[in-house]
Scaffold this motif. Structure first.
Motif, PDB file in Angstrom:
ATOM      1  N   ASN A   1     -71.611  47.517  57.968  1.00  0.00           N
ATOM      2  CA  ASN A   1     -70.968  47.509  56.651  1.00  0.00           C
ATOM      3  C   ASN A   1     -71.709  48.484  55.736  1.00  0.00           C
ATOM      4  OD1 ASN A   1     -68.770  45.581  56.751  1.00  0.00           O
ATOM      5  ND2 ASN A   1     -70.320  43.998  57.049  1.00  0.00           N
ATOM      6  N   SER A   2     -71.271  49.732  55.721  1.00  0.00           N
ATOM      7  CA  SER A   2     -71.912  50.746  54.880  1.00  0.00           C
ATOM      8  C   SER A   2     -71.526  50.534  53.417  1.00  0.00           C
ATOM      9  CB  SER A   2     -71.488  52.150  55.316  1.00  0.00           C
ATOM     10  OG  SER A   2     -71.960  52.432  56.611  1.00  0.00           O
ATOM     11  N   VAL A   3     -72.498  50.634  52.529  1.00  0.00           N
ATOM     12  CA  VAL A   3     -72.262  50.430  51.097  1.00  0.00           C
ATOM     13  C   VAL A   3     -71.668  51.704  50.497  1.00  0.00           C
ATOM     14  CG1 VAL A   3     -73.329  49.949  48.868  1.00  0.00           C
ATOM     15  CG2 VAL A   3     -74.118  48.745  50.935  1.00  0.00           C
ATOM     16  N   ILE A   4     -70.501  51.551  49.852  1.00  0.00           N
ATOM     17  CA  ILE A   4     -69.837  52.719  49.262  1.00  0.00           C
ATOM     18  C   ILE A   4     -69.753  52.645  47.737  1.00  0.00           C
ATOM     19  CG2 ILE A   4     -68.519  53.261  51.339  1.00  0.00           C
ATOM     20  CD1 ILE A   4     -66.105  51.859  50.120  1.00  0.00           C
TER      21      ILE A   4
ATOM     22  N   TYR B   1     -74.430  41.306  49.787  1.00  0.00           N
ATOM     23  CA  TYR B   1     -75.435  41.781  50.743  1.00  0.00           C
ATOM     24  C   TYR B   1     -74.782  42.652  51.808  1.00  0.00           C
ATOM     25  CZ  TYR B   1     -78.978  41.957  54.384  1.00  0.00           C
ATOM     26  OH  TYR B   1     -79.885  42.406  55.310  1.00  0.00           O
ATOM     27  N   SER B   2     -75.562  43.552  52.361  1.00  0.00           N
ATOM     28  CA  SER B   2     -75.220  44.282  53.586  1.00  0.00           C
ATOM     29  C   SER B   2     -76.536  44.595  54.291  1.00  0.00           C
ATOM     30  CB  SER B   2     -74.478  45.582  53.280  1.00  0.00           C
ATOM     31  OG  SER B   2     -74.441  46.401  54.445  1.00  0.00           O
ATOM     32  N   ALA B   3     -76.518  44.532  55.602  1.00  0.00           N
ATOM     33  CA  ALA B   3     -77.712  44.908  56.360  1.00  0.00           C
ATOM     34  C   ALA B   3     -78.074  46.373  56.137  1.00  0.00           C
ATOM     35  CB  ALA B   3     -77.496  44.640  57.850  1.00  0.00           C
TER      36      ALA B   3
ATOM     37  N   ILE C   1     -69.467  47.009  47.472  1.00  0.00           N
ATOM     38  CA  ILE C   1     -68.248  47.305  48.221  1.00  0.00           C
ATOM     39  C   ILE C   1     -68.696  48.010  49.505  1.00  0.00           C
ATOM     40  CG2 ILE C   1     -66.003  48.433  48.208  1.00  0.00           C
ATOM     41  CD1 ILE C   1     -66.313  46.214  46.111  1.00  0.00           C
ATOM     42  N   ARG C   2     -68.257  47.478  50.644  1.00  0.00           N
ATOM     43  CA  ARG C   2     -68.718  47.975  51.945  1.00  0.00           C
ATOM     44  C   ARG C   2     -67.543  48.448  52.795  1.00  0.00           C
ATOM     45  NH1 ARG C   2     -71.449  42.735  53.646  1.00  0.00           N
ATOM     46  NH2 ARG C   2     -69.330  42.324  54.301  1.00  0.00           N
ATOM     47  N   LYS C   3     -67.808  49.389  53.657  1.00  0.00           N
ATOM     48  CA  LYS C   3     -66.782  49.902  54.557  1.00  0.00           C
ATOM     49  C   LYS C   3     -67.325  49.877  55.979  1.00  0.00           C
ATOM     50  CE  LYS C   3     -63.713  53.906  55.162  1.00  0.00           C
ATOM     51  NZ  LYS C   3     -63.359  55.250  54.623  1.00  0.00           N
TER      52      LYS C   3
ATOM     53  N   GLY D   1     -61.404  42.598  52.609  1.00  0.00           N
ATOM     54  CA  GLY D   1     -61.941  41.266  52.790  1.00  0.00           C
ATOM     55  C   GLY D   1     -62.912  40.810  51.733  1.00  0.00           C
ATOM     56  N   GLY D   2     -63.087  39.503  51.701  1.00  0.00           N
ATOM     57  CA  GLY D   2     -64.094  38.877  50.871  1.00  0.00           C
ATOM     58  C   GLY D   2     -65.447  38.893  51.557  1.00  0.00           C
TER      59      GLY D   2
END
Length: 415
Positions: free
Chosen positions: A377-380, A280-282, A365-367, A254-255
Motif C-alpha cells: 500500500n504505497s502512500v500517495i 497506517y501503511s507498512a 491515501i494508499r494505492k 476501500g476503507g
C-alpha cells in the motif's frame, strides 16, 4: 424479594471493584504490570486478531518485557469476534487475572458489549475497536483509542474520491456490523456534501459464505464502489468481484481494512491500482516505521498492516503514559489521565488525543502497487491531523445521531 437487572449489575460491579482493590495490592507485591489483550484468534476476523497479538508481543520483546522500569506480563484472551464472549473474557481478565489495563478488543460490537463493564470497574482500556459513540455522545472516561473511529478515515477517502478521482456516483458496501455501517455513513456524508451521489448501499452479513449474489446485483452505472470490509472478507469479496468481471465496470476503493496488508499477501494482480484510506501503511517513511515494518516482515514473512500496527501503536501510548506516572499503574486516576495526555511519535506518525480520548492523527491515501515482488500500500497523499469530527464543528456533529445504516439518510438511493 424481586431482584432487578440493576441490582445484579451493582453486585457485579461491587465484586469487580473489590477485585480491583485486590489487584493493586497484588501488583505492589508482584511488581509486574499485567496487561490483558482482547483479540480474535478464531472466525472471520482471526487474521487481524493474530496480527494484533504478534505485534504486541514483538513490542514487548524488543523492550525485554520491561516498560517504565517494571516487568510486563501479557495475558491474551480470544473473544472469537463474539460480543458475549468478549464480555466474558473481559471479566476473566479483570477478576481472575487481575490485569491493570486492557488492549483491544478488535471489533466495534465487542467494544460496545464491554462498555458498561469497563466503566463500572474503572479499567483503563486502550482500544483498537472503532465504535464511534464511545468517544462521542457517550464517551467512556476509561477508554482511549490511538487507531481511529470507524468513519475517521472514511471522511478523507470520500473527499479524495470526489475531489481527486472526480467520482460523481458511487456504491457503498460493508459488513453488516457497527464498524461497517458507521464507516459507510461517514463516507456517504462527505461524498454527498461534496456533490456526489450514493446510488446503492449494501450490507452483507459478516459471515456470508459467498458474495456471488451481492456482486451480480451491483449497479454498473456508478463510477466506483467503496468497500468497508474487515478481516478476510475484503479478499473474498474482491476475488469474486474480479471473477465476475466487475472491476472493468466499477472502480473499487476501500476503507481501512478492505485491502489490509494481511489481505494483500493472499492476492494477485486483481488488487493492483486499488486506492484505500487508513491511518497506517507498512510503506510509511518515518524513523520508527523504518525499524518496525522490516522487522515485522522479517519475523513473519509478510507486511504489517492495520491490525499489527494498532497494538504496536497502543503499546507506545501505554509506555509513554507509564513513564509519565513513573510506572505507578495502580493509581487508576493518574494513569488514565496520563494516557489521555499522551503526545507521542509512533509508527503511524504523531499521536495525541482529543477531549473524548480519541486520536487526532494523520490519515493516508494508499494505492496498491507491486514492490520487490509483493503487493504493498504505497502512500500517495497525506491528510494531516485528522479528527474524528473531520472538518465539522464538534458540538454540531454530536447533536446528530451516531452514524448507522440509516443515518444520515441517503439522498439519492435508486431502486
Amino acid at each position: 424479594m424481586r431482584i432487578t437487572r440493576r441490582d445484579l449489575m451493582q453486585a457485579a460491579a461491587a465484586t469487580a471493584l473489590a477485585g480491583s482493590a485486590g489487584n493493586a495490592a497484588a501488583a505492589e507485591t508482584a511488581g509486574a504490570i499485567r496487561v490483558g489483550l482482547l483479540t480474535v484468534k478464531t472466525g472471520p476476523l482471526a487474521s487481524g486478531g493474530i496480527d494484533m497479538e504478534r505485534a504486541l508481543v514483538m513490542y514487548l520483546k524488543e523492550r525485554d518485557n520491561d516498560l517504565a522500569g517494571r516487568k510486563v506480563e501479557l495475558i491474551v484472551a480470544d473473544t472469537a469476534g463474539v460480543p458475549a464472549t468478549a464480555r466474558t473474557k473481559t471479566q476473566e481478565l479483570v477478576e481472575r487475572n487481575n490485569v491493570h489495563c486492557l488492549i483491544g478488543p478488535l471489533a466495534a460490537f465487542e467494544a460496545l458489549a464491554i462498555d458498561d463493564y469497563i466503566r463500572l470497574t474503572k479499567t483503563p482500556t486502550l482500544s483498537v475497536a472503532a465504535a464511534e459513540d464511545m468517544t462521542q455522545r457517550h464517551p467512556n472516561p476509561w477508554f482511549v483509542r490511538a487507531t481511529s473511529t470507524s468513519a475517521q478515515c472514511a471522511h478523507p477517502m470520500a473527499d479524495y474520491c470526489s475531489r481527486e478521482l472526480k467520482f460523481k456516483r458511487m456504491i457503498t458496501l460493508a459488513d453488516d456490523i457497527a464498524y461497517g455501517q458507521e464507516m459507510c455513513a461517514g463516507f456517504q456524508r462527505v461524498f454527498e456534501e461534496n456533490g456526489g451521489k450514493i446510488i446503492q448501499k449494501l450490507f452483507p452479513p459478516l459471515t456470508v459464505p459467498d458474495y456471488g449474489a451481492v456482486v451480480t446485483n451491483l449497479k454498473t452505472d456508478a463510477d466506483g464502489i467503496f468497500l468497508g470490509l474487515a478481516g478476510s472478507n475484503g479478499f473474498r469479496f474482491l476475488r469474486q468481484f474480479v471473477e465476475y468481471g466487475m472491476k472493468d465496470k466499477l472502480q473499487p476503493v476501500g476503507g481501512m481494512t478492505a485491502l489490509d496488508e494481511a489481505v494483500l499477501r493472499n492476492m494477485g494482480d486483481e488488487a493492483l491500482g486499488i486506492v484505500t484510506a487508513c491511518w497506517y501503511s507498512a510503506e510509511l517513511d518515518n524513523p520508527l516505521n523504518r525499524q518496525f515494518a522490516p522487522a515485522f516482515r522479517q519475523e513473519f514473512k509478510y507486511d504489517a498492516g492495520f491490525y499489527a500496527a494498532s497494538t504496536y501503536v497502543e503499546a507506545a501510548v501505554l509506555e509513554a503514559a507509564l513513564k509519565a506516572v513513573s510506572g505507578k499503574v495502580e493509581d487508576n486516576d493518574a494513569f488514565m489521565a496520563a494516557l489521555r495526555a499522551t503526545n507521542v511519535d509512533t509508527v503511524r506518525g504523531p499521536v495525541r488525543f482529543d477531549e473524548f480520548g480519541n486520536v487526532v492523527g494523520n490519515v493516508y491515501i494508499r494505492k496498491v502497487e507491486r514492490k520487490d515482488g509483493r503487493l504493498v500500500n504505497s502512500v500517495i497523499k497525506t491528510y494531516p491531523d485528522v479528527s474524528q469530527f473531520w472538518t465539522y464543528d464538534s458540538k454540531q456533529f454530536l447533536a446528530s445521531p451516531v452514524y448507522s445504516r440509516d443515518f444520515p439518510p441517503a439522498k439519492n438511493l435508486e431502486k
